[in-house]
Design an enzyme around this catalytic site. Sequence first.
Site, PDB file in Angstrom:
ATOM      1  N   THR A 273       0.479  -8.730   4.742  1.00  0.00           N
ATOM      2  CA  THR A 273       1.876  -8.359   4.498  1.00  0.00           C
ATOM      3  C   THR A 273       1.929  -6.977   3.893  1.00  0.00           C
ATOM      4  O   THR A 273       0.932  -6.480   3.363  1.00  0.00           O
ATOM      5  CB  THR A 273       2.537  -9.294   3.466  1.00  0.00           C
ATOM      6  OG1 THR A 273       1.841  -9.158   2.222  1.00  0.00           O
ATOM      7  CG2 THR A 273       2.552 -10.730   3.927  1.00  0.00           C
ATOM      8  N   ASP A 274       3.104  -6.355   3.917  1.00  0.00           N
ATOM      9  CA  ASP A 274       3.353  -5.224   3.028  1.00  0.00           C
ATOM     10  C   ASP A 274       3.486  -5.829   1.624  1.00  0.00           C
ATOM     11  O   ASP A 274       3.389  -7.054   1.450  1.00  0.00           O
ATOM     12  CB  ASP A 274       4.592  -4.437   3.465  1.00  0.00           C
ATOM     13  CG  ASP A 274       4.602  -3.017   2.888  1.00  0.00           C
ATOM     14  OD1 ASP A 274       3.854  -2.761   1.921  1.00  0.00           O
ATOM     15  OD2 ASP A 274       5.359  -2.168   3.393  1.00  0.00           O
ATOM     16  N   TRP A 275       3.773  -5.002   0.642  1.00  0.00           N
ATOM     17  CA  TRP A 275       3.619  -5.451  -0.758  1.00  0.00           C
ATOM     18  C   TRP A 275       4.815  -6.285  -1.240  1.00  0.00           C
ATOM     19  O   TRP A 275       5.464  -5.985  -2.224  1.00  0.00           O
ATOM     20  CB  TRP A 275       3.342  -4.228  -1.622  1.00  0.00           C
ATOM     21  CG  TRP A 275       1.870  -3.985  -1.850  1.00  0.00           C
ATOM     22  CD1 TRP A 275       1.272  -3.702  -3.054  1.00  0.00           C
ATOM     23  CD2 TRP A 275       0.793  -4.018  -0.908  1.00  0.00           C
ATOM     24  NE1 TRP A 275      -0.092  -3.567  -2.896  1.00  0.00           N
ATOM     25  CE2 TRP A 275      -0.418  -3.759  -1.601  1.00  0.00           C
ATOM     26  CE3 TRP A 275       0.700  -4.281   0.465  1.00  0.00           C
ATOM     27  CZ2 TRP A 275      -1.671  -3.740  -0.983  1.00  0.00           C
ATOM     28  CZ3 TRP A 275      -0.548  -4.248   1.087  1.00  0.00           C
ATOM     29  CH2 TRP A 275      -1.703  -3.978   0.361  1.00  0.00           C
ATOM     30  N   THR A 276       5.061  -7.364  -0.505  1.00  0.00           N
ATOM     31  CA  THR A 276       6.165  -8.277  -0.838  1.00  0.00           C
ATOM     32  C   THR A 276       5.715  -9.302  -1.867  1.00  0.00           C
ATOM     33  O   THR A 276       4.525  -9.516  -2.054  1.00  0.00           O
ATOM     34  CB  THR A 276       6.584  -9.073   0.408  1.00  0.00           C
ATOM     35  OG1 THR A 276       5.420  -9.422   1.133  1.00  0.00           O
ATOM     36  CG2 THR A 276       7.506  -8.288   1.288  1.00  0.00           C
ATOM     37  N   GLU A 293      -0.142  -9.820   0.381  1.00  0.00           N
ATOM     38  CA  GLU A 293      -0.431  -8.744  -0.582  1.00  0.00           C
ATOM     39  C   GLU A 293       0.829  -8.348  -1.341  1.00  0.00           C
ATOM     40  O   GLU A 293       1.920  -8.478  -0.790  1.00  0.00           O
ATOM     41  CB  GLU A 293      -1.002  -7.535   0.163  1.00  0.00           C
ATOM     42  CG  GLU A 293      -2.455  -7.703   0.604  1.00  0.00           C
ATOM     43  CD  GLU A 293      -3.419  -7.864  -0.565  1.00  0.00           C
ATOM     44  OE1 GLU A 293      -3.182  -7.263  -1.642  1.00  0.00           O
ATOM     45  OE2 GLU A 293      -4.397  -8.593  -0.402  1.00  0.00           O
TER      46      GLU A 293
END
Length: 766
Positions: A273-276, A293
Amino acid sequence: MKRLIILPVLLFMTAMNLSAQVSLKANNIDEVLKAMTLEEKATLVVGSNRQAAPNQANGMLGGHSHQVPGAAGNTQAIPRLGIPSTVLTDGPAGVRISPTRQNDNNTYYCTGFPVGTALACTWNQELVEEVGRAIGNEVLEYGCDVLLAPGMNIHRSPLCGRNFEYYSEDPLLTGKIAAAYVRGVQSQGVGTSMKHFAGNSQETNRMGVNEVMTQRTLREIYLKGFEIAVREANPWTIMSSYNRLNGPFTQENKELLTTILRDEWGFKGIVMTDWTGLRNTAAQIMAGNDLMEPGAANQTQDVIAKVKSGELKESDLDICVRRILQYIVKTPSFKGYAFSNKPDLKGHAAITRTSATEGMVLLKNEQNTLPMTGTPTVSVFGVTSYNFIAGGTGSGDVNKAYTIDMMTGLKGAGLTVNEKLANVYKTYKDYQASLTAAGPARRGWFWGTPKLDELAINRNIINAQAQESDIAIITIGRQAGEGSDRQEANDFKLSDVEQQLIDDVCAAFHQANKRVVVVLNMGNVIETASWKSKPDAILLAWQPGQEGGYSVADVLTGKENPSGKLSMTWPINLSDLPSSANFPNARPAGAPVGGKTEFRDFTLHKEGLDVGYRYFTTQNKAVSYPFGFGLSYTTFVYSKAKVKSTKDGFEASITITNTGSTAGKEAVQLYVSAPDGGLIKPDRELKSFAKTRMLQLGESQTLTMRVTLYDLASYNETTQAWETAAGKYHVHFAANVDDVRYCTIFSLSKKQSVKAHDVMRPDMAL
Ligand code: BGC
């Protein structure tokens, strides 16, 4: 009491027994998977949010095998199974880690390379690969495993705050440059994470906005670059984006992450994931998003709970865990690489200095104003000359040891700089710095320090400069980055002070029969049509990395001949771009639909395929500078254009001869216009490109470009297939999209069709 003591002892003994049985090797992944507990599996699919400490939730899992301060994230270690932590670091203009560490006198600076847009404008895949190798080496030598790069979203609008990290408005150029970058980085034995997959074309409410587009627009414009790079360069990882795309969040969308990415394109790596934070963990695992992540304990607990409740099958979790193990065994951390913390920063500075010059685009050069000859005295205007901008802000910024400004660059090239003027700017800078130190202007370490406002210079000072100096340089700067989009006023357009500065300097210097050069130091497009007639030369330097001032001086003095060409159209007005009707900050938000607000909750890609030059060439609409445009200090003649059929498409070749007065390189672009009878298409589309080596005067080189039938295909939503119509294709050999030097024909007798899946339908009317 007794039971309380016995239980931990039993657990400890069980763990010891298991650890004696199996430890991760390159060839025993299934065995390790079998030995893993549910807790361990749930730990492996979630990063540990930069925490080095063991996971307190279950007490038995270790933290990082080694910690790299400032790196963005990690995968968690499971020591009992010999699984190390691996380290993920940003990207893309270099490695982003903390330059200093507590109780440590060493420094850990990384090289600031040219931003993505500048790299794309080189049109040089070998050069981008070389830059990738240097960056990959810093990833390796600083003890990291994966670089969170390249950034590959499409320049849908010049207002997107992160365009500087991305490459182009065109998916082919994006895909080819990204593939070269990935090959370069991964040649060092570390991984990449192509991002942000997909449709993350705006920063406004990027965590919530639903980007809505037709299946054809999605596949031909917003996915194509990723498809090319996946097929050509095998990235270790891909990062799903923050946004929703045609409904679901991309990280929860099986159609995107499995059907398209894996089944159709054959992607073999992991998706992170992006930084969710916490979203629907079960949906993510089932979609094929392997890693969350930066990771938080509540995500691990959620995965465990969902397996226990039956909402998530353990066999689905196993698929992600297996893929993460397959990734881990490739990493330097797993292989125990003894990193040095001492990459060759000097050597890499030399690479960034020259690669930056090749991405610079000479937009205007009347009466051979450039290169400057002799040793002129220069009046250097514009606050950015003294505060040069190496790159953008946010996670794409690099903690570099220094940035060379224009003054240092020009002096280094042996020019004399007017110190009186320099002192005016120095006083202003010092004053601004005193304000910043007092508090108001700081935006924190992540968002960077904002660019200083332009300084209004008194006409008397300018007139005096025109008497004292031989030439004027005005640097116009722009800064943007993650988290917000740009504005039209004072950003896309020049501010009043900037306009006045250009007007006054041009008037005074021209009156004294002297020339004016404008240098654009930015990562994005600005308005040029209203003022470009005034200066004698315009050099688009982009945000060229830490050696910026030297790189610019190398071009201004002719040590390097610029060979960059635009990777996007420079429109006359912002409103000329069809996306402007559908993009935040370009017009006021529309009426709410079903309780949702346009641009905040959803963005409709009503312009469809009409992105960049596809629109302008089809409508025959004037631009300020066309896609692919860039001047040189020399001239090139194109000859012997040929097209010959191959088994699966055609091969096009052209001979380029340097007919000018200095050595140089030329980027040749191959555009194709499709026959009537198939789907309606843009007037022409880029299908290949190639760049010559450095050609000496009179020297020629024949470039060969290959195009497959699949490359020529368009996506038919009725048949859900990639279709290449039969008929006559016009193949244009061009210096830019509007400057076609030769046109030949490729004939296809039989239509070709490649079946795909009917997935990713838009969830709102367009
Ligand atoms: C950005 C990513 C970046 C990540 C880690 C996110 O906010 O969108 O591009 O890799 O942070 O820093």
